[in-house]
Motif scaffolding. Structure first.
Motif, PDB file in Angstrom:
ATOM      1  N   ASP A  21     -10.161  -4.805   5.767  1.00 42.88           N
ATOM      2  CA  ASP A  21      -9.270  -3.642   5.923  1.00 42.88           C
ATOM      3  C   ASP A  21      -8.059  -3.696   4.993  1.00 42.88           C
ATOM      4  OD1 ASP A  21     -10.776  -2.432   7.918  1.00 42.88           O
ATOM      5  OD2 ASP A  21      -9.583  -3.281   9.565  1.00 42.88           O
ATOM      6  N   GLU A  22      -7.862  -4.808   4.314  1.00 41.59           N
ATOM      7  CA  GLU A  22      -6.647  -5.008   3.523  1.00 41.59           C
ATOM      8  C   GLU A  22      -6.432  -3.916   2.474  1.00 41.59           C
ATOM      9  OE1 GLU A  22      -8.024  -9.027   5.001  1.00 41.59           O
ATOM     10  OE2 GLU A  22      -9.002  -7.332   3.997  1.00 41.59           O
ATOM     11  N   GLU A  23      -7.477  -3.543   1.754  1.00 42.32           N
ATOM     12  CA  GLU A  23      -7.312  -2.538   0.689  1.00 42.32           C
ATOM     13  C   GLU A  23      -6.952  -1.164   1.250  1.00 42.32           C
ATOM     14  OE1 GLU A  23     -10.153  -2.362  -2.472  1.00 42.32           O
ATOM     15  OE2 GLU A  23     -10.388  -4.550  -2.492  1.00 42.32           O
ATOM     16  N   ASP A  24      -7.632  -0.758   2.330  1.00 39.23           N
ATOM     17  CA  ASP A  24      -7.299   0.529   2.970  1.00 39.23           C
ATOM     18  C   ASP A  24      -5.864   0.512   3.483  1.00 39.23           C
ATOM     19  OD1 ASP A  24      -9.857   1.496   2.520  1.00 39.23           O
ATOM     20  OD2 ASP A  24     -10.552   1.088   4.572  1.00 39.23           O
ATOM     21  N   LEU A  25      -5.484  -0.601   4.111  1.00 36.80           N
ATOM     22  CA  LEU A  25      -4.133  -0.713   4.666  1.00 36.80           C
ATOM     23  C   LEU A  25      -3.085  -0.687   3.556  1.00 36.80           C
ATOM     24  CD1 LEU A  25      -2.506  -1.059   7.279  1.00 36.80           C
ATOM     25  CD2 LEU A  25      -2.682  -3.532   6.942  1.00 36.80           C
ATOM     26  N   LEU A  26      -3.350  -1.387   2.473  1.00 35.14           N
ATOM     27  CA  LEU A  26      -2.430  -1.382   1.334  1.00 35.14           C
ATOM     28  C   LEU A  26      -2.270   0.032   0.781  1.00 35.14           C
ATOM     29  CD1 LEU A  26      -0.617  -2.781  -0.724  1.00 35.14           C
ATOM     30  CD2 LEU A  26      -2.689  -3.275  -2.067  1.00 35.14           C
ATOM     31  N   ALA A  27      -3.370   0.753   0.617  1.00 40.09           N
ATOM     32  CA  ALA A  27      -3.291   2.127   0.104  1.00 40.09           C
ATOM     33  C   ALA A  27      -2.453   3.005   1.033  1.00 40.09           C
ATOM     34  CB  ALA A  27      -4.693   2.717  -0.055  1.00 40.09           C
ATOM     35  N   SER A  70     -13.320   3.322   7.250  1.00 42.04           N
ATOM     36  CA  SER A  70     -12.102   3.214   6.445  1.00 42.04           C
ATOM     37  C   SER A  70     -10.876   3.450   7.325  1.00 42.04           C
ATOM     38  CB  SER A  70     -12.113   4.242   5.321  1.00 42.04           C
ATOM     39  OG  SER A  70     -13.170   3.982   4.440  1.00 42.04           O
ATOM     40  N   VAL A  71      -9.849   2.656   7.093  1.00 40.49           N
ATOM     41  CA  VAL A  71      -8.597   2.805   7.840  1.00 40.49           C
ATOM     42  C   VAL A  71      -7.854   4.021   7.295  1.00 40.49           C
ATOM     43  CG1 VAL A  71      -6.399   1.727   8.440  1.00 40.49           C
ATOM     44  CG2 VAL A  71      -8.474   0.321   8.262  1.00 40.49           C
ATOM     45  N   ILE A  72      -7.593   4.993   8.170  1.00 40.24           N
ATOM     46  CA  ILE A  72      -6.864   6.198   7.761  1.00 40.24           C
ATOM     47  C   ILE A  72      -5.465   6.246   8.370  1.00 40.24           C
ATOM     48  CG2 ILE A  72      -8.966   7.521   7.404  1.00 40.24           C
ATOM     49  CD1 ILE A  72      -8.280   8.990  10.101  1.00 40.24           C
ATOM     50  N   TRP A  90       1.451   6.170  11.905  1.00 39.80           N
ATOM     51  CA  TRP A  90       1.435   6.855  10.621  1.00 39.80           C
ATOM     52  C   TRP A  90      -0.012   7.050  10.193  1.00 39.80           C
ATOM     53  CZ3 TRP A  90       3.863   2.262  11.605  1.00 39.80           C
ATOM     54  CH2 TRP A  90       3.322   1.108  11.061  1.00 39.80           C
ATOM     55  N   LEU A  91      -0.192   8.057   9.368  1.00 34.75           N
ATOM     56  CA  LEU A  91      -1.524   8.495   8.960  1.00 34.75           C
ATOM     57  C   LEU A  91      -1.515   8.786   7.467  1.00 34.75           C
ATOM     58  CD1 LEU A  91      -4.179   9.224  10.518  1.00 34.75           C
ATOM     59  CD2 LEU A  91      -3.344  11.564  10.592  1.00 34.75           C
ATOM     60  N   ASP A  92      -2.636   8.528   6.790  1.00 38.35           N
ATOM     61  CA  ASP A  92      -2.656   8.821   5.355  1.00 38.35           C
ATOM     62  C   ASP A  92      -2.609  10.327   5.113  1.00 38.35           C
ATOM     63  OD1 ASP A  92      -5.260   9.800   5.617  1.00 38.35           O
ATOM     64  OD2 ASP A  92      -6.164   8.309   4.308  1.00 38.35           O
ATOM     65  N   GLU A  93      -2.161  10.671   3.927  1.00 40.45           N
ATOM     66  CA  GLU A  93      -1.896  12.075   3.584  1.00 40.45           C
ATOM     67  C   GLU A  93      -3.125  12.964   3.734  1.00 40.45           C
ATOM     68  OE1 GLU A  93       0.222  14.637   0.011  1.00 40.45           O
ATOM     69  OE2 GLU A  93      -0.295  12.542  -0.338  1.00 40.45           O
ATOM     70  N   GLU A  94      -4.273  12.480   3.330  1.00 38.68           N
ATOM     71  CA  GLU A  94      -5.506  13.278   3.359  1.00 38.68           C
ATOM     72  C   GLU A  94      -5.901  13.715   4.772  1.00 38.68           C
ATOM     73  OE1 GLU A  94     -10.238  12.461   2.558  1.00 38.68           O
ATOM     74  OE2 GLU A  94      -8.786  11.270   1.440  1.00 38.68           O
ATOM     75  N   HIS A  95      -5.499  12.962   5.778  1.00 33.64           N
ATOM     76  CA  HIS A  95      -5.931  13.232   7.151  1.00 33.64           C
ATOM     77  C   HIS A  95      -4.860  13.878   8.024  1.00 33.64           C
ATOM     78  CE1 HIS A  95      -8.896  10.367   5.642  1.00 33.64           C
ATOM     79  NE2 HIS A  95      -9.725  11.027   6.431  1.00 33.64           N
ATOM     80  N   ARG A  96      -3.727  14.189   7.453  1.00 34.44           N
ATOM     81  CA  ARG A  96      -2.656  14.839   8.228  1.00 34.44           C
ATOM     82  C   ARG A  96      -2.995  16.302   8.485  1.00 34.44           C
ATOM     83  NH1 ARG A  96       1.601  12.396   4.182  1.00 34.44           N
ATOM     84  NH2 ARG A  96       1.322  10.234   4.782  1.00 34.44           N
ATOM     85  N   LYS A  98      -4.711  17.568  10.950  1.00 36.58           N
ATOM     86  CA  LYS A  98      -6.013  17.788  11.584  1.00 36.58           C
ATOM     87  C   LYS A  98      -5.993  17.451  13.075  1.00 36.58           C
ATOM     88  CE  LYS A  98      -8.507  16.789   7.316  1.00 36.58           C
ATOM     89  NZ  LYS A  98      -9.535  15.967   6.667  1.00 36.58           N
ATOM     90  N   GLY A  99      -4.843  17.068  13.597  1.00 35.62           N
ATOM     91  CA  GLY A  99      -4.741  16.715  15.009  1.00 35.62           C
ATOM     92  C   GLY A  99      -5.164  15.288  15.323  1.00 35.62           C
ATOM     93  N   TYR A 100      -5.439  14.494  14.291  1.00 33.05           N
ATOM     94  CA  TYR A 100      -5.874  13.117  14.521  1.00 33.05           C
ATOM     95  C   TYR A 100      -4.806  12.284  15.233  1.00 33.05           C
ATOM     96  CZ  TYR A 100     -10.061  13.469  11.537  1.00 33.05           C
ATOM     97  OH  TYR A 100     -11.283  13.782  10.989  1.00 33.05           O
ATOM     98  N   MET A 101      -3.566  12.411  14.793  1.00 33.79           N
ATOM     99  CA  MET A 101      -2.540  11.559  15.386  1.00 33.79           C
ATOM    100  C   MET A 101      -2.253  11.961  16.827  1.00 33.79           C
ATOM    101  SD  MET A 101      -1.090   8.792  14.947  1.00 33.79           S
ATOM    102  CE  MET A 101      -1.271   8.481  13.210  1.00 33.79           C
TER     103      MET A 101
END
Length: 186
Positions: A21-27, A70-72, A90-96, A98-101
């Protein structure tokens, strides 16, 4: 994946971090906008991500979509000695948007009150972070004006103001019974 330590929603899996998960988390955590809104220093290395995963392994979930691993996003859930749980997210920009949070916070709220000893949950939001404020309100948290903090030092060297939202176990149980907290019905 062992789902016994996961929280499942209609569209999401909230799970512990795993190796890989490190790369997804870093991004996610290197985005300056996300870092400013959530109040953390942006990550710069894979080592930072691995350290975060180790440090928060018992009090944090990776947010993933059900059809992808993938960690979003991230949702933190530490519980203090006083029985107050805190939720940070917090949530990545692409998934904001959409009601996910809202879905994730609602699931974590239910998990905390159903499976832990916490009597209250709090969410702190920097003033001006309307998206996080709206999530707290949609999930039934109440503004706690007595805990408004002005001039909180942020990790960016700036001074911010924070709003506190809270929900007690009694409020949650009342909500689960189908009654509004503000209802006078017996």
């Amino acid at each position: 994946m062992n789902v016994s330590n996961c929280i499942l929603t209609d569209r999401l899996i909230l799970r512990p971090f795993v190796k890989g998960d490190e790369e997804d988390l870093l991004a996610l955590m290197s985005e300056e906008y996300t870092a400013r809104k959530a109040g953390f220093k942006p990550m710069t290395t894979i080592s930072d991500a691995a350290s975060f995963m180790r440090s928060w392994r018992r009090e944090c979930y990776a947010i993933t979509e059900r059809d992808s691993d993938s960690v979003i996003g991230v949702i933190q859930t530490p519980i203090g000695w006083d029985g107050t749980a805190s939720i940070g997210y917090w949530l990545d920009e692409e998934h904001r948007g959409k009601g996910y949070m809202t879905e994730a916070v609602e699931a974590v709220k239910e998990y905390i009150f159903d499976h832990t000893w916490a009597d209250e949950i709090e969410i702190y939001v920097y003033c001006g972070n309307d998206a996080s404020r709206n999530v707290a309100l949609k999930c039934g948290f109440y503004p706690d004006f007595s805990q408004y903090k002005e001039n909180t030092y942020s990790r960016f060297g700036t001074v911010e103001s924070e709003e506190r939202f809270n929900l007690t176990r009694d409020d949650f149980e009342w909500e689960q019974s189908g009654m509004s907290v503000f209802s006078t019905a017996a």
